[in-house]
Design a protein around this motif. Sequence first.
Motif, short mmCIF file in Angstrom:
data_model
loop_
_atom_site.label_atom_id
_atom_site.label_comp_id
_atom_site.label_asym_id
_atom_site.label_seq_id
_atom_site.Cartn_x
_atom_site.Cartn_y
_atom_site.Cartn_z
N VAL A 139 0.91 -1.16 -0.14
CA VAL A 139 -0.09 -0.21 -0.02
C VAL A 139 0.89 1.24 -0.01
O VAL A 139 0.75 2.23 -0.78
CB VAL A 139 -0.92 0.02 1.26
N SER A 140 1.94 1.20 0.92
CA SER A 140 2.79 2.36 0.95
C SER A 140 3.68 2.71 -0.47
O SER A 140 3.51 3.40 -0.89
CB SER A 140 3.92 2.08 1.83
N TYR A 141 4.00 1.51 -1.04
CA TYR A 141 4.49 1.66 -2.53
C TYR A 141 3.56 2.20 -3.32
O TYR A 141 3.83 3.26 -4.18
CB TYR A 141 5.07 0.45 -2.91
N GLY A 142 2.36 1.93 -3.43
CA GLY A 142 1.37 2.14 -4.16
C GLY A 142 1.11 3.61 -4.25
O GLY A 142 0.99 4.57 -5.29
N ALA A 143 1.00 4.20 -2.97
CA ALA A 143 0.88 5.62 -2.80
C ALA A 143 1.97 6.33 -3.02
O ALA A 143 1.95 7.55 -3.85
CB ALA A 143 0.41 5.89 -1.25
N TRP A 144 3.28 5.86 -2.75
CA TRP A 144 4.44 6.52 -3.12
C TRP A 144 4.71 6.68 -4.86
O TRP A 144 4.84 7.68 -5.09
CB TRP A 144 5.62 5.92 -2.32
N PRO A 147 -1.20 9.06 1.36
CA PRO A 147 -1.32 7.54 1.72
C PRO A 147 -2.91 7.14 2.29
O PRO A 147 -3.35 5.80 2.07
CB PRO A 147 -0.39 7.16 2.66
N LEU A 148 -3.38 8.42 2.91
CA LEU A 148 -4.76 8.00 3.41
C LEU A 148 -5.86 7.87 2.18
O LEU A 148 -6.84 7.50 2.39
CB LEU A 148 -5.12 9.15 4.10
N ARG A 149 -5.46 8.44 0.65
CA ARG A 149 -6.21 7.94 -0.07
C ARG A 149 -6.48 6.65 -0.50
O ARG A 149 -7.34 6.20 -0.98
CB ARG A 149 -5.87 8.87 -1.65
#
Length: 163
Positions: free
Chosen positions: A87-92, A98-100
């Motif tokens: 999830v972190s990688y996807g947001a980054w 990241p809260l999206r």
Amino acid sequence: MSRLIATVFGVGHIRPAPGTWGSAVGVLGALGLHYLGGFPLLLVATVAVFLIGWWATYRATLGSQDHDPSEIVIDEVAGQWIALLVVSYGAWNAGLDPLRLYPGWIAGFLLFRLFDITKPWLVGWADRRGDALGVMLDDVIAGIFAAIATGALAFLTHAVLRL
């Protein structure tokens, strides 16, 4: 110091369900690390927490009959961070807050708890080792399983269903 680290500064003493409390603190910590340095910082911190947690768990259980006391929750933090790396990688990678991706954070938390509690296949194997490395490894493997499942759900949601 090893007891403080192993219990994540006392979080492991919260009842009921200390492992779930440790995982919840892990989610908050992962979000904080992501805000501070994105996916790269969370990745480096995950490796560091695994290594420090292994040492702290070894020291905290030295001479004890119980190789995995419930108050030791540093393993939950390490495993939870692994579960949330996807999830972190996807947001980054997408340059998003990241809260999206909050459904991914929730899925990563729930899936990690599921795999950690039910201990399927390799998770159970690691848990049965009966040593400090096994304490850490069962959560690492549960985290890997949860990361794979979370990534699969994200793929299904975004690539297949186009939501």
